[in-house]
Design a protein around this motif. Structure first.
Motif, PDB file in Angstrom:
ATOM      1  N   PRO A  95       0.892  -1.263  -0.014  1.00 30.99           N
ATOM      2  CA  PRO A  95       0.010  -0.046  -0.026  1.00 30.99           C
ATOM      3  C   PRO A  95       0.873   1.338  -0.079  1.00 30.99           C
ATOM      4  O   PRO A  95       2.081   1.304   0.243  1.00 30.99           O
ATOM      5  N   VAL A  96       0.211   2.350  -0.007  1.00 28.12           N
ATOM      6  CA  VAL A  96       1.044   3.668  -0.143  1.00 28.12           C
ATOM      7  C   VAL A  96       2.017   3.965   1.168  1.00 28.12           C
ATOM      8  O   VAL A  96       3.043   4.580   1.079  1.00 28.12           O
ATOM      9  N   TRP A  97       1.361   3.263   2.301  1.00 29.86           N
ATOM     10  CA  TRP A  97       2.056   3.535   3.543  1.00 29.86           C
ATOM     11  C   TRP A  97       3.198   2.394   3.780  1.00 29.86           C
ATOM     12  O   TRP A  97       3.790   2.285   4.820  1.00 29.86           O
ATOM     13  N   ASN A  98       3.474   1.475   2.641  1.00 31.30           N
ATOM     14  CA  ASN A  98       4.206   0.345   2.814  1.00 31.30           C
ATOM     15  C   ASN A  98       5.736   0.748   3.589  1.00 31.30           C
ATOM     16  O   ASN A  98       6.291  -0.053   4.451  1.00 31.30           O
ATOM     17  N   ASP A  99       6.295   1.999   3.141  1.00 32.75           N
ATOM     18  CA  ASP A  99       7.722   2.117   3.550  1.00 32.75           C
ATOM     19  C   ASP A  99       7.540   3.486   4.539  1.00 32.75           C
ATOM     20  O   ASP A  99       8.926   3.839   5.074  1.00 32.75           O
ATOM     21  N   TRP A 100       6.549   3.775   5.264  1.00 31.90           N
ATOM     22  CA  TRP A 100       6.458   5.151   5.927  1.00 31.90           C
ATOM     23  C   TRP A 100       7.242   4.410   7.349  1.00 31.90           C
ATOM     24  O   TRP A 100       7.068   3.379   7.482  1.00 31.90           O
ATOM     25  N   ASN A 101       7.586   5.331   8.000  1.00 31.38           N
ATOM     26  CA  ASN A 101       8.372   5.306   9.223  1.00 31.38           C
ATOM     27  C   ASN A 101       7.139   5.928  10.538  1.00 31.38           C
ATOM     28  O   ASN A 101       6.773   6.728  10.184  1.00 31.38           O
ATOM     29  N   PHE A 102       6.918   5.052  11.459  1.00 32.27           N
ATOM     30  CA  PHE A 102       6.142   5.514  12.686  1.00 32.27           C
ATOM     31  C   PHE A 102       6.878   5.693  13.771  1.00 32.27           C
ATOM     32  O   PHE A 102       7.720   4.666  14.018  1.00 32.27           O
ATOM     33  N   TYR A 103       6.539   6.600  14.801  1.00 29.42           N
ATOM     34  CA  TYR A 103       7.294   6.795  15.851  1.00 29.42           C
ATOM     35  C   TYR A 103       6.237   6.506  17.018  1.00 29.42           C
ATOM     36  O   TYR A 103       5.312   7.366  17.258  1.00 29.42           O
ATOM     37  N   VAL A 104       6.558   5.751  18.061  1.00 33.71           N
ATOM     38  CA  VAL A 104       5.800   5.543  19.194  1.00 33.71           C
ATOM     39  C   VAL A 104       6.035   6.503  20.469  1.00 33.71           C
ATOM     40  O   VAL A 104       5.120   6.471  21.047  1.00 33.71           O
ATOM     41  N   GLU A 105       7.201   7.235  20.426  1.00 31.41           N
ATOM     42  CA  GLU A 105       7.246   7.910  21.750  1.00 31.41           C
ATOM     43  C   GLU A 105       7.878   9.306  21.094  1.00 31.41           C
ATOM     44  O   GLU A 105       8.314   9.515  20.105  1.00 31.41           O
ATOM     45  N   VAL A 106       7.442  10.405  22.014  1.00 28.84           N
ATOM     46  CA  VAL A 106       7.956  11.775  21.455  1.00 28.84           C
ATOM     47  C   VAL A 106       8.302  12.474  22.980  1.00 28.84           C
ATOM     48  O   VAL A 106       7.842  11.892  24.046  1.00 28.84           O
ATOM     49  N   ASP A 107       9.430  13.153  22.600  1.00 27.87           N
ATOM     50  CA  ASP A 107       9.847  13.854  24.034  1.00 27.87           C
ATOM     51  C   ASP A 107      10.241  15.246  23.575  1.00 27.87           C
ATOM     52  O   ASP A 107      11.205  15.544  22.775  1.00 27.87           O
ATOM     53  N   GLY A 108       9.489  16.329  23.756  1.00 21.02           N
ATOM     54  CA  GLY A 108       9.638  17.543  23.304  1.00 21.02           C
ATOM     55  C   GLY A 108       8.759  18.705  23.767  1.00 21.02           C
ATOM     56  O   GLY A 108       7.896  18.445  24.543  1.00 21.02           O
ATOM     57  N   LYS A 109       9.047  19.944  23.461  1.00 22.74           N
ATOM     58  CA  LYS A 109       8.151  21.108  23.732  1.00 22.74           C
ATOM     59  C   LYS A 109       7.872  21.931  22.664  1.00 22.74           C
ATOM     60  O   LYS A 109       8.702  22.118  21.702  1.00 22.74           O
ATOM     61  N   LEU A 110       6.615  22.763  22.821  1.00 24.53           N
ATOM     62  CA  LEU A 110       6.477  24.052  21.905  1.00 24.53           C
ATOM     63  C   LEU A 110       6.772  25.301  22.948  1.00 24.53           C
ATOM     64  O   LEU A 110       6.571  25.099  24.263  1.00 24.53           O
ATOM     65  N   GLY A 111       7.202  26.226  22.392  1.00 24.98           N
ATOM     66  CA  GLY A 111       7.546  27.437  23.046  1.00 24.98           C
ATOM     67  C   GLY A 111       7.734  28.675  22.130  1.00 24.98           C
ATOM     68  O   GLY A 111       7.309  28.601  21.402  1.00 24.98           O
ATOM     69  N   GLY A 112       8.514  29.838  22.741  1.00 26.16           N
ATOM     70  CA  GLY A 112       8.682  30.740  22.111  1.00 26.16           C
ATOM     71  C   GLY A 112       7.594  31.898  22.231  1.00 26.16           C
ATOM     72  O   GLY A 112       6.579  31.423  22.729  1.00 26.16           O
ATOM     73  N   VAL A 113       8.025  32.957  21.574  1.00 25.63           N
ATOM     74  CA  VAL A 113       6.941  34.177  21.718  1.00 25.63           C
ATOM     75  C   VAL A 113       5.514  33.994  20.927  1.00 25.63           C
ATOM     76  O   VAL A 113       4.537  34.338  21.237  1.00 25.63           O
ATOM     77  N   GLY A 114       5.775  33.041  19.942  1.00 24.94           N
ATOM     78  CA  GLY A 114       4.696  32.794  19.232  1.00 24.94           C
ATOM     79  C   GLY A 114       3.803  31.695  19.657  1.00 24.94           C
ATOM     80  O   GLY A 114       2.602  31.513  19.296  1.00 24.94           O
ATOM     81  N   PHE A 115       4.295  30.876  20.866  1.00 17.23           N
ATOM     82  CA  PHE A 115       3.305  29.826  21.381  1.00 17.23           C
ATOM     83  C   PHE A 115       2.355  30.604  22.126  1.00 17.23           C
ATOM     84  O   PHE A 115       1.209  29.912  22.236  1.00 17.23           O
TER      85      PHE A 115
END
Length: 384
Positions: A95-115
């Motif tokens: 299928p079209v997603w045959n070679d897609w990479n998927f990620y189970v975990e995320v570690d990060g933040k959004l910030g900055g003046v635009g937040f």
């Protein structure tokens, strides 16, 4: 990142610092498997069913035999189905997603003046959820949400490669993730969390390279923003008949052409108003001045010490000659704008014999243009 509508919101930068990890393949995705209702098998999914029914409620109610499978893939705006229908044209896998990479975990933040702007919009959209309006930083959380997904068929040349719908917005190489702020989880429902407050949707582009002084450099393509106008779409949103059809232009109306890009009305031959509204035109990156492998055609010292550019981007210490001097940077077949010319390293022939510190007209023996001599201050000496 900055707001798409900078006229209304200004260039308030929001920062994203995140690491997505624990990569898994499409074979681990419940919605891609034969266990998902509507799919014949892994190679023949029902793209309509996946797009409409791959929801958290259905994932949590999956059969016991699928308990070890992940919540993925995610399709939106019929892009997966579109990629499948164009298999012969763009080489979509099955299928079209045959070679897609998927990620189970995320570690990060959004910030900055635009937040603060992002937070303002979130509080307005979820006004019945009592979100904290004074939150200044968001800890990314993907609980009960589809896995982040990423793919590019050729990372060395992403402008001519495909993601087959992976970014959920187009067929370009890309990345997509759906998230909440961890600080909001209780307000949004806690264990009964069935919604999300934000998406990340990216196109993948080449990294910019620094232009060294005294060295010809091929210009780095500028990212192509996604236009907001739904009416201005022609030939996969590129400008038909426009010569730099390399991903650096797209059809839009003038109001949605981002700052720094040039908008030209459709009657200039870009073909953006075929079946579109009359106000559609070509929104494009300013000319790249590239021709004959970025060397100046017909210029005598064609040894890598010259390249096509406009005058403003010719590095200090080099000489810019307009194209009408025979360098061929804007002849009719080049597709460049009329302000392209040849940026060259000055030639340095052997100077005539002279005594030390004897004043000389160095601009003559160095074979430098008269314009260059006029712009240089101070006296010249032959120190040979």
């Amino acid at each position: 990142v900055t707001p798409l509508d900078v006229d209304e919101y200004g260039e308030q930068i929001m920062t994203i610092e995140a690491t997505f990890s624990v990569k898994v393949s499409a074979e681990t995705c419940y919605c891609a498997s034969s266990l998902f209702p509507g799919n014949s098998n892994f190679e023949k999914p029902n793209y309509n069913k996946v797009q409409k029914e791959c929801k958290i409620q259905n994932y949590l109610a999956r059969p016991e035999s699928a308990k070890g499978m992940e919540f993925c893939p995610k399709c939106e705006q019929d892009k997966c189905k579109q990629a499948d229908s164009r298999r012969d044209d763009i080489g979509s896998p099955k299928p079209v997603w045959n070679d897609w990479n998927f990620y189970v975990e995320v570690d990060g933040k959004l910030g900055g003046v635009g937040f603060a702007l992002f937070r303002q919009e979130s509080v307005m959209l979820f006004k019945n959820k009592d979100l904290d309006p004074d939150l200044t930083e968001c800890t990314l959380d993907i609980t009960n949400l589809p896995l982040a997904q990423f793919y590019c068929s050729d990372l060395d040349d992403p402008f001519n490669a495909y993601g087959y719908g992976v970014n959920a917005k187009n067929l370009h190489c890309g990345f997509a993730s759906w998230f909440n702020c961890a600080e909001d989880l209780e307000a949004l429902g806690g264990e009964n969390l069935f919604q999300h407050t934000g998406d990340l949707n990216f196109d993948i582009l080449p990294c910019a390279t620094h232009t060294p002084t005294f060295s010809p450099v091929k210009p780095t393509p500028v990212p192509t923003p996604v236009p907001t106008s739904e009416e201005c779409k022609t030939t996969e949103n590129k400008c038909k008949f426009y010569l730099n059809d390399d991903g650096t232009n797209f059809c839009s109306d003038e109001s949605t052409c981002p700052p720094g890009m040039i908008w030209e009305s459709a009657n200039n031959g870009q073909g953006c108003s075929d079946d579109n509204d009359a106000n559609c035109g070509c929104c494009r990156v300013p000319n790249q001045c590239t021709i004959t492998e970025n060397e100046c055609k017909f210029f005598e010292n064609d040894d890598g010490t010259n390249f096509c550019s406009d005058e403003a981007t010719c590095p200090p210490g080099m000489i810019w000659d307009s194209a009408n001097n025979g360098q061929g940077c804007s002849d009719g077949s080049s597709g460049n704008d009329g302000n392209c010319g040849c940026c060259i390293v000055p030639s340095t022939p052997t100077p005539p014999p002279s005594s030390v510190n004897e004043p000389c007209d160095c601009c003559v023996w160095r074979n430098v243009s008269e314009g260059f001599c006029e712009e240089v201050d101070g006296e010249f000496f032959d120190l040979s």
